[in-house]
Design an enzyme around this catalytic site. Structure first.
Site, mmCIF file in Angstrom:
data_model
loop_
_atom_site.group_PDB
_atom_site.id
_atom_site.type_symbol
_atom_site.label_atom_id
_atom_site.label_comp_id
_atom_site.label_asym_id
_atom_site.label_seq_id
_atom_site.Cartn_x
_atom_site.Cartn_y
_atom_site.Cartn_z
ATOM 1 N N GLY A 232 0.690 -10.762 9.551
ATOM 2 C CA GLY A 232 2.250 -10.429 9.787
ATOM 3 C C GLY A 232 2.460 -9.556 8.383
ATOM 4 O O GLY A 232 1.946 -9.255 7.614
ATOM 5 N N GLY B 59 3.610 -8.919 5.539
ATOM 6 C CA GLY B 59 3.627 -9.534 4.385
ATOM 7 C C GLY B 59 4.518 -8.893 3.184
ATOM 8 O O GLY B 59 4.858 -9.573 2.149
ATOM 9 N N ASP C 118 2.693 -11.509 -3.498
ATOM 10 C CA ASP C 118 4.064 -11.176 -4.055
ATOM 11 C C ASP C 118 5.013 -10.224 -3.074
ATOM 12 O O ASP C 118 6.149 -9.904 -3.546
ATOM 13 C CB ASP C 118 3.893 -10.592 -5.433
ATOM 14 C CG ASP C 118 2.927 -9.223 -5.624
ATOM 15 O OD1 ASP C 118 2.924 -8.890 -4.432
ATOM 16 O OD2 ASP C 118 2.940 -8.759 -6.671
ATOM 17 N N ARG D 248 8.958 3.889 4.947
ATOM 18 C CA ARG D 248 8.047 4.413 6.104
ATOM 19 C C ARG D 248 8.843 4.549 7.550
ATOM 20 O O ARG D 248 9.617 3.506 7.719
ATOM 21 C CB ARG D 248 6.687 4.012 6.347
ATOM 22 C CG ARG D 248 6.512 2.828 6.091
ATOM 23 C CD ARG D 248 5.260 2.315 6.043
ATOM 24 N NE ARG D 248 4.837 0.747 6.524
ATOM 25 C CZ ARG D 248 3.589 0.163 6.556
ATOM 26 N NH1 ARG D 248 2.520 1.195 5.989
ATOM 27 N NH2 ARG D 248 3.481 -0.887 6.859
ATOM 28 N N ASP E 78 -5.406 -5.158 12.883
ATOM 29 C CA ASP E 78 -3.902 -5.388 12.538
ATOM 30 C C ASP E 78 -3.430 -4.029 11.753
ATOM 31 O O ASP E 78 -2.344 -4.038 11.573
ATOM 32 C CB ASP E 78 -3.642 -6.430 11.639
ATOM 33 C CG ASP E 78 -4.615 -6.522 10.544
ATOM 34 O OD1 ASP E 78 -5.714 -6.698 10.337
ATOM 35 O OD2 ASP E 78 -3.881 -6.749 9.159
ATOM 36 N N ASP F 39 -0.837 2.325 8.074
ATOM 37 C CA ASP F 39 -1.171 1.164 6.961
ATOM 38 C C ASP F 39 -2.232 2.076 6.001
ATOM 39 O O ASP F 39 -3.471 1.388 5.848
ATOM 40 C CB ASP F 39 -1.479 -0.156 7.554
ATOM 41 C CG ASP F 39 -0.553 -0.898 7.888
ATOM 42 O OD1 ASP F 39 0.566 -0.491 7.973
ATOM 43 O OD2 ASP F 39 -0.844 -2.196 7.868
HETATM 44 P P1 AMP Z 1 -3.558 -4.542 4.474
HETATM 45 O O1 AMP Z 1 -4.910 -4.713 4.364
HETATM 46 O O2 AMP Z 1 -2.992 -3.976 3.300
HETATM 47 O O3 AMP Z 1 -3.095 -4.072 5.884
HETATM 48 O O4 AMP Z 1 -2.980 -6.070 4.352
HETATM 49 C C1 AMP Z 1 -3.282 -7.150 5.301
HETATM 50 C C2 AMP Z 1 -2.433 -8.109 5.223
HETATM 51 O O5 AMP Z 1 -1.904 -8.813 3.914
HETATM 52 C C3 AMP Z 1 -1.009 -7.861 5.890
HETATM 53 O O6 AMP Z 1 -0.752 -8.851 6.436
HETATM 54 C C4 AMP Z 1 -0.088 -7.432 4.695
HETATM 55 O O7 AMP Z 1 1.343 -7.592 5.020
HETATM 56 C C5 AMP Z 1 -0.719 -8.567 3.562
HETATM 57 N N1 AMP Z 1 -0.399 -8.127 2.259
HETATM 58 C C6 AMP Z 1 -1.071 -7.068 1.803
HETATM 59 N N2 AMP Z 1 -0.719 -6.869 0.254
HETATM 60 C C7 AMP Z 1 0.304 -8.030 0.161
HETATM 61 C C8 AMP Z 1 1.095 -8.337 -0.884
HETATM 62 N N3 AMP Z 1 1.127 -7.679 -2.282
HETATM 63 N N4 AMP Z 1 2.075 -9.331 -0.582
HETATM 64 C C9 AMP Z 1 2.088 -9.916 0.451
HETATM 65 N N5 AMP Z 1 1.444 -9.624 1.538
HETATM 66 C C10 AMP Z 1 0.491 -8.634 1.359
HETATM 67 MG MG MG Z 2 -1.790 -3.884 7.128
#
Ligand code: AMP
Ligand code: MG
Length: 488
Positions: free
Chosen positions: A87, A89, A117, A168, A244, A254
């Site tokens: 989701g 995050g 965070d 974005r 995702d 992303d």
């Molecule tokens: P990503 O690999 O950056 O696409 O992140 C994978 C998942 O981790 C996604 O659901 C992001 O929203 C969540 N995520 C990455 N960094 C953070 C963060 N600092 N705080 C909360 N959720 C995060």
């Molecule tokens: Mg992502």
């Protein structure tokens, strides 16, 4: 807001968390114009409320009020393994402006933050900003970046860093993971709503089809096949091609530990957490195909609305087989164009592959080599070609250049016209890691001029820009292998 499913099984109302004393780090006037934002003579929004809105500190500016910001839920496969629910995050969808969605990345915790965070650091926000705008200028479908807002507020990563928010913009941030989410919950009604929403807004040409869901699958897969070929053609490595992170609109989304190839290494890994090289440059097409298989299985229940189980599986399986064909066609078209070839000859694939192998063997700079190729004339002598010096196996590359010169004789365009055509597909300027790193280090000292300069240069990647010649150069030796961390 029509572009995301509503209801608390699909998203949660989420307010951004304020950040202290925000300031502009980067701003894209061309994205602002897409959103109809009024700008002052300094190229920033004339209403200072926008700084607060894009920092996540308020929801109203000019006559616009974002009445219900949300974080949406999706699931996905990460590094080839089912990861369950993920989701937004750290992304909060403020709302839409002029038909585009505006999302804040790094604006605090959401119901899907898990252990995170909800914040993003300055370096990753600048990288996402610059790369989004650079990709757009290269003609590659991508989410756009409106701004980066910084703050002295700290966040803990491997070390203490300062926080930033990247604003974005995209028509929709729906991912393959959204489909996987509802499929995993066996929420077929929601899955159908999601597919119907895609059909209505983004794939109207599929709606009229006899089998709209099959047609939708094929169209999403075809867009992502083309996208991947475009990445390969400019040496872009995404870094984290988890399902995702794959857009249902075929956009690059992303941005994390991405990287453009400097010297050509076919198996280059840009993400230093990717120990097995799953997302290496040469594996991107195969991995995108794999992601489309995830989408196909998620969409299976939709096909079953009109077909038997076996028939649905057979239809999706054969639709999935179109991916490598679509990809190969796009790839060949793009690389032919990079070589200045307009007509199609049977030996072209071999000619291209032999060149790439030689470039790999000698670690030749990808971008500047192709750019320089446009200078070759049909009657050039082998000994005139400075490019030969970049290759270790001279005999091999001489054979290749001979074959290339022979191949050029079949082309109708004059040398000048061919060069012009090639210069519209072989960029002079890309977001090399060392350029981004230099801009980031200055920004960390509160000097944002380099970010602005890079935005300007990368917005015109095919132009000569004589004043910025040095920005087209391969990295200096001490900046060749900058590792990019996933923790951002
Ligand atoms: P990503 O690999 O950056 O696409 O992140 C994978 C998942 O981790 C996604 O659901 C992001 O929203 C969540 N995520 C990455 N960094 C953070 C963060 N600092 N705080 C909360 N959720 C995060
Ligand atoms: Mg992502």
């Amino acid at each position: 807001m029509p572009f995301t499913l509503r209801g608390n099984d699909a998203c949660q109302a989420t307010l951004p968390t304020s950040i202290s004393k925000p300031y502009w780090v980067a701003f894209s006037p061309s994205v602002a114009r897409l959103l109809n934002l009024k700008l002052g003579s300094n190229g920033l929004p004339s209403n200072p409320d926008w700084l607060e809105v894009l920092a996540g500190n308020q929801l109203k500016a000019d006559e616009i009020e974002f009445v219900e910001p949300i974080a949406s839920v999706y699931s996905g496969h990460q590094f080839g393994v089912w990861a369950g629910q993920l989701g937004d995050g750290r992304a909060i969808l403020l709302g839409d402006m002029n038909g585009l969605e505006l999302q804040l990345k790094g604006a605090g915790k959401t119901p899907y933050s898990r252990m995170g965070d909800g914040r993003a650091v300055l370096r990753s926000s600048i990288r996402e900003f610059l790369c989004s705008e650079a990709m757009h200028a290269l003609g590659i479908p991508t989410s756009r970046a409106l701004a980066v807002v910084g703050s002295k507020q700290t966040v803990l990563r491997e070390t203490m860093e300062t926080a930033a928010v990247c604003a974005r913009v995209a028509p929709s941030f729906i991912r393959i993971g959204h489909f996987e989410h509802f499929a995993s919950l066996q929420s077929n009604a929601r899955l159908k709503e999601l597919a119907d929403l895609m059909l209505a807004y983004f794939y109207p040409e599929c709606s009229a089809d006899q089998d709209p869901y099959l047609s939708l699958f094929k169209a999403i897969s075809a867009r992502n096949a083309k996208l991947t070929a475009q990445w390969q053609s400019v040496g872009f490595c995404h870094g984290v091609l988890n399902s995702d992170n794959i857009s249902a609109l075929g956009l690059t989304i992303d941005y994390g530990p991405f990287g453009f190839l400097d010297s050509f290494e076919i198996d280059h890994i840009c993400n230093h957490s990717d120990h097995g090289g799953r997302y290496a440059y040469h594996r991107q097409p195969q991995i995108m195909h794999w992601n489309m298989a995830c989408l196909a299985s998620a969409m299976l229940p939709l096909l079953e609305l009109n077909h038997s189980d076996e028939e649905s599986q057979a239809l999706l399986r054969s639709a999935l087989e179109e991916f490598p064909l679509n990809y190969a066609r796009e790839w060949l078209h793009l690389f032919r164009s990079k070589l200045g070839l307009q007509i199609e000859q049977e030996g072209d694939v071999q000619l291209i592959k032999r060149l790439l192998q030689a470039m790999h063997d000698s670690r030749v700079d990808f971008t500047s080599f192709f750019r320089g190729l446009g200078n070759i004339k049909k009657d050039s002598l082998l000994t005139d070609l400075l490019q030969r010096n970049e290759f270790v196996d001279r005999e091999n590359i001489d054979q290749w250049f001979n074959d290339y010169l022979n191949r050029l004789q079949l082309e109708a365009l004059s040398d000048q016209s061919r060069k012009e055509m090639m210069n519209r597909i072989n960029p002079k300027f890309i977001l090399r890691n060392y350029l981004a790193q230099t801009a980031i280090e200055k920004a960390q000292q509160d000097d944002f001029s380099e970010v602005e300069r890079l935005l300007q240069i990368l917005s015109n990647p095919f132009d000569e820009q004589k004043d910025f010649e040095s920005y087209s150069q391969p990295p200096p030796v001490d900046m060749q292998h900058i590792a990019v961390s996933c923790s951002s």
